[in-house]
Design a protein around this motif. Structure first.
Motif, PDB file in Angstrom:
ATOM      1  N   THR A  80      29.498  46.892  36.198  1.00 22.13           N
ATOM      2  CA  THR A  80      28.799  46.976  37.480  1.00 22.13           C
ATOM      3  C   THR A  80      27.454  46.280  37.406  1.00 22.13           C
ATOM      4  N   ASP A  81      26.720  46.536  36.315  1.00 18.48           N
ATOM      5  CA  ASP A  81      25.400  45.929  36.180  1.00 18.48           C
ATOM      6  C   ASP A  81      25.488  44.410  36.117  1.00 18.48           C
ATOM      7  N   TYR A  82      26.433  43.896  35.333  1.00 19.27           N
ATOM      8  CA  TYR A  82      26.579  42.436  35.228  1.00 19.27           C
ATOM      9  C   TYR A  82      26.985  41.838  36.568  1.00 19.27           C
ATOM     10  N   THR A  83      27.930  42.476  37.252  1.00 18.64           N
ATOM     11  CA  THR A  83      28.402  41.953  38.529  1.00 18.64           C
ATOM     12  C   THR A  83      27.299  42.006  39.583  1.00 18.64           C
ATOM     13  N   ARG A  84      26.567  43.114  39.620  1.00 17.52           N
ATOM     14  CA  ARG A  84      25.464  43.246  40.577  1.00 17.52           C
ATOM     15  C   ARG A  84      24.408  42.177  40.337  1.00 17.52           C
ATOM     16  N   THR A  85      24.077  41.945  39.074  1.00 22.77           N
ATOM     17  CA  THR A  85      23.088  40.930  38.744  1.00 22.77           C
ATOM     18  C   THR A  85      23.561  39.539  39.158  1.00 22.77           C
ATOM     19  N   LEU A  86      24.824  39.229  38.905  1.00 21.72           N
ATOM     20  CA  LEU A  86      25.363  37.932  39.307  1.00 21.72           C
ATOM     21  C   LEU A  86      25.314  37.761  40.819  1.00 21.72           C
ATOM     22  N   CYS A  87      25.657  38.813  41.550  1.00 17.63           N
ATOM     23  CA  CYS A  87      25.614  38.736  43.016  1.00 17.63           C
ATOM     24  C   CYS A  87      24.188  38.501  43.495  1.00 17.63           C
ATOM     25  N   GLU A  88      23.239  39.236  42.933  1.00 17.88           N
ATOM     26  CA  GLU A  88      21.850  39.088  43.359  1.00 17.88           C
ATOM     27  C   GLU A  88      21.291  37.717  43.010  1.00 17.88           C
ATOM     28  N   GLU A  89      21.656  37.187  41.847  1.00 17.30           N
ATOM     29  CA  GLU A  89      21.168  35.862  41.473  1.00 17.30           C
ATOM     30  C   GLU A  89      21.807  34.763  42.303  1.00 17.30           C
ATOM     31  N   ALA A  90      22.984  35.043  42.838  1.00 17.02           N
ATOM     32  CA  ALA A  90      23.641  34.066  43.710  1.00 17.02           C
ATOM     33  C   ALA A  90      23.092  34.140  45.130  1.00 17.02           C
ATOM     34  N   GLY A  91      22.198  35.099  45.377  1.00 14.13           N
ATOM     35  CA  GLY A  91      21.589  35.218  46.691  1.00 14.13           C
ATOM     36  C   GLY A  91      22.268  36.206  47.608  1.00 14.13           C
ATOM     37  N   ALA A  92      23.253  36.934  47.095  1.00 12.87           N
ATOM     38  CA  ALA A  92      23.982  37.916  47.904  1.00 12.87           C
ATOM     39  C   ALA A  92      23.472  39.317  47.563  1.00 12.87           C
ATOM     40  N   GLU A  93      22.243  39.616  48.007  1.00 19.65           N
ATOM     41  CA  GLU A  93      21.623  40.892  47.662  1.00 19.65           C
ATOM     42  C   GLU A  93      22.395  42.079  48.232  1.00 19.65           C
ATOM     43  N   SER A  94      22.882  41.964  49.463  1.00 19.12           N
ATOM     44  CA  SER A  94      23.615  43.083  50.066  1.00 19.12           C
ATOM     45  C   SER A  94      24.931  43.322  49.330  1.00 19.12           C
TER      46      SER A  94
END
Length: 127
Positions: A80-94
């Motif tokens: 979850t942490d890795y996936t959340r970080t990847l999403c946030e770094e890709a600009g998909a904060e929500s």
């Protein structure tokens, strides 16, 4: 300690090179990032093996049901942490926020049998 210094040194060097290449050659920056990640995983291989063998030893000593709940929960937290970080770094904060919420729910679901067992034990002791 020297392995940790090497890993952090490689990561820092790759991050600096990535920052330089990202603006001029984004494709090469991506390749550099993937290559650095592979090198870091190979360098951390012995540490990963040590952790996995320790987990296997603990599994042999602990109750298998409780231990599997804990291992499942830990794996969900990491993914979850890795996936959340990847999403946030890709600009998909929500999307990252949703992944974090889903991960917390999945951890609770994975740990639920262990929580029930603990509550039953406490209930039987209190009687």
């Amino acid at each position: 300690m020297s392995a940790a210094v090497a890993v952090f040194g490689i990561a820092l060097f790759a991050a600096l090179l990535y920052a330089v290449l990202e603006k001029q050659a984004p494709a090469y920056a991506l390749l550099l990032s993937l290559g650095a990640a592979l090198v870091l995983l190979v360098r951390a291989g012995t540490s990963i093996r040590t952790v996995l063998s320790g987990i296997a030893r603990l599994a042999g000593q602990a109750d298998s049901g409780a231990f599997s709940c804990l291992v499942r929960s830990a794996a969900i937290v990491l993914l979850t942490d890795y996936t959340r970080t990847l999403c946030e770094e890709a600009g998909a904060e929500s999307l990252g926020w949703c992944v974090g919420l889903a991960g917390r729910c999945l951890v609770l679901a994975a740990a639920w049998p262990l929580l029930e067992e603990i509550l039953q034990t406490i209930g039987s002791i209190a009687r």
